[in-house]
Design an enzyme around this catalytic site. Sequence first.
Site, PDB file in Angstrom:
ATOM      1  N   CYS A  18       0.809  -1.204   0.000  1.00 13.80           N
ATOM      2  CA  CYS A  18       0.000   0.000   0.000  1.00 13.80           C
ATOM      3  C   CYS A  18       0.850   1.264   0.000  1.00 13.80           C
ATOM      4  CB  CYS A  18      -0.897  -0.013   1.245  1.00 13.80           C
ATOM      5  SG  CYS A  18      -2.228   1.175   1.160  1.00 13.80           S
ATOM      6  N   ASP A 135      -6.429  -2.738  11.791  1.00  7.41           N
ATOM      7  CA  ASP A 135      -5.230  -1.909  11.777  1.00  7.41           C
ATOM      8  C   ASP A 135      -4.998  -1.338  13.166  1.00  7.41           C
ATOM      9  OD1 ASP A 135      -4.177   0.528   9.209  1.00  7.41           O
ATOM     10  OD2 ASP A 135      -3.048  -0.474  10.811  1.00  7.41           O
TER      11      ASP A 135
HETATM   12  O1  LIG Z   1      -0.695   4.762   4.445  1.00  4.34           O
HETATM   13  C1  LIG Z   1      -1.170   5.862   4.766  1.00  4.34           C
HETATM   14  O2  LIG Z   1      -0.489   6.922   4.826  1.00  4.34           O
HETATM   15  C2  LIG Z   1      -2.631   5.978   5.081  1.00  4.34           C
HETATM   16  C3  LIG Z   1      -3.162   7.236   5.384  1.00  4.34           C
HETATM   17  C4  LIG Z   1      -4.523   7.342   5.669  1.00  4.34           C
HETATM   18  C5  LIG Z   1      -5.359   6.222   5.635  1.00  4.34           C
HETATM   19  C6  LIG Z   1      -4.838   4.969   5.327  1.00  4.34           C
HETATM   20  C7  LIG Z   1      -3.472   4.840   5.061  1.00  4.34           C
HETATM   21  N1  LIG Z   1      -2.925   3.598   4.807  1.00  4.34           N
HETATM   22  C8  LIG Z   1      -3.793   2.458   4.871  1.00  4.34           C
HETATM   23  C9  LIG Z   1      -3.172   1.138   4.686  1.00  4.34           C
HETATM   24  O3  LIG Z   1      -3.836   0.223   4.177  1.00  4.34           O
HETATM   25  C10 LIG Z   1      -1.822   0.840   5.273  1.00  4.34           C
HETATM   26  O4  LIG Z   1      -1.185  -0.111   4.454  1.00  4.34           O
HETATM   27  C11 LIG Z   1      -2.027   0.257   6.661  1.00  4.34           C
HETATM   28  O5  LIG Z   1      -2.590   1.265   7.476  1.00  4.34           O
HETATM   29  C12 LIG Z   1      -0.724  -0.266   7.255  1.00  4.34           C
HETATM   30  O6  LIG Z   1       0.237   0.754   7.266  1.00  4.34           O
HETATM   31  P1  LIG Z   1       1.688   0.405   7.927  1.00  4.34           P
HETATM   32  O7  LIG Z   1       1.460   0.249   9.416  1.00  4.34           O
HETATM   33  O8  LIG Z   1       2.563   1.581   7.565  1.00  4.34           O
HETATM   34  O9  LIG Z   1       2.166  -0.874   7.291  1.00  4.34           O
END
Ligand SMILES: O=C(O)c1ccccc1NCC(=O)[C@H](O)[C@H](O)COP(=O)(O)O
Length: 220
Positions: A18, A135
Amino acid sequence: MTDSGKSVVAQRTRLKICGLTRRTDIDAAIAAGADAIGFVLWEGSRRAVTAEQLARLTNRLPPFVSRVGLFVNASAQQVEQCLPWLDVLQFHGDESPLDCATFGVPWFKALRMKQGLDLAEQVERYAQANALLLDAWVPDMPGGTGQRFDWQRIPAALAPSIILAGGLTADNVGAAIHQVGPYAVDVSGGVESGPGTKSVAAMQAFANAVRQADATRLPA
Ligand SMILES: O=C(O)c1ccccc1NCC(=O)[C@H](O)[C@H](O)COP(=O)(O)O
């Protein structure tokens, strides 16, 4: 075996990468084996892309890779202008089930695992979702926090249908798969060399760790 006596065949763990902002990273994510690629359509993110950028980034992608658009309390018009380049919608705000379903395309709802969250109530509320993404909860960060939550809070009966996210890395995703057994894993920060800039090596390592975990979990 389920209560009905039907055998449940464990499925391979799907992988979503993502927060993609560059075509080179997209191509590398697909080459690493991503089943889905995510684009953040929320301007408050350091990984944000616009609808115009989304159109360019997704031009002539190979088939069989789901394009996921991430939204946080977006207007219907904002979502609709992105639909031509998306296969699945992912909602991270206060969207109601009706808000999410109104576009007539597959969607899933992100549930941020704040202490005290009534998960059963949220699962029932979003029963029409194609999946739920669990999450981490961090104040004022709707997603992409880089933080884990306690995976033991995930009911075993729910695990095979959820997308597990939050602070995953190549070092911990194997344990997550063995402990939880999710339908899919979702990663953003754990495969980056900088905000919105993915590391090819980290994406490959993450995908390899997912495959390795499945190899030691699934029947040969
Ligand atoms: O990734 C972002 O900046 C974000 C911002 C606002 C809403 C959602 C967002 N990401 C969503 C996702 O699916 C991410 O992959 C997920 O939250 C996991 O993130 P991480 O902990 O950095 O792997």
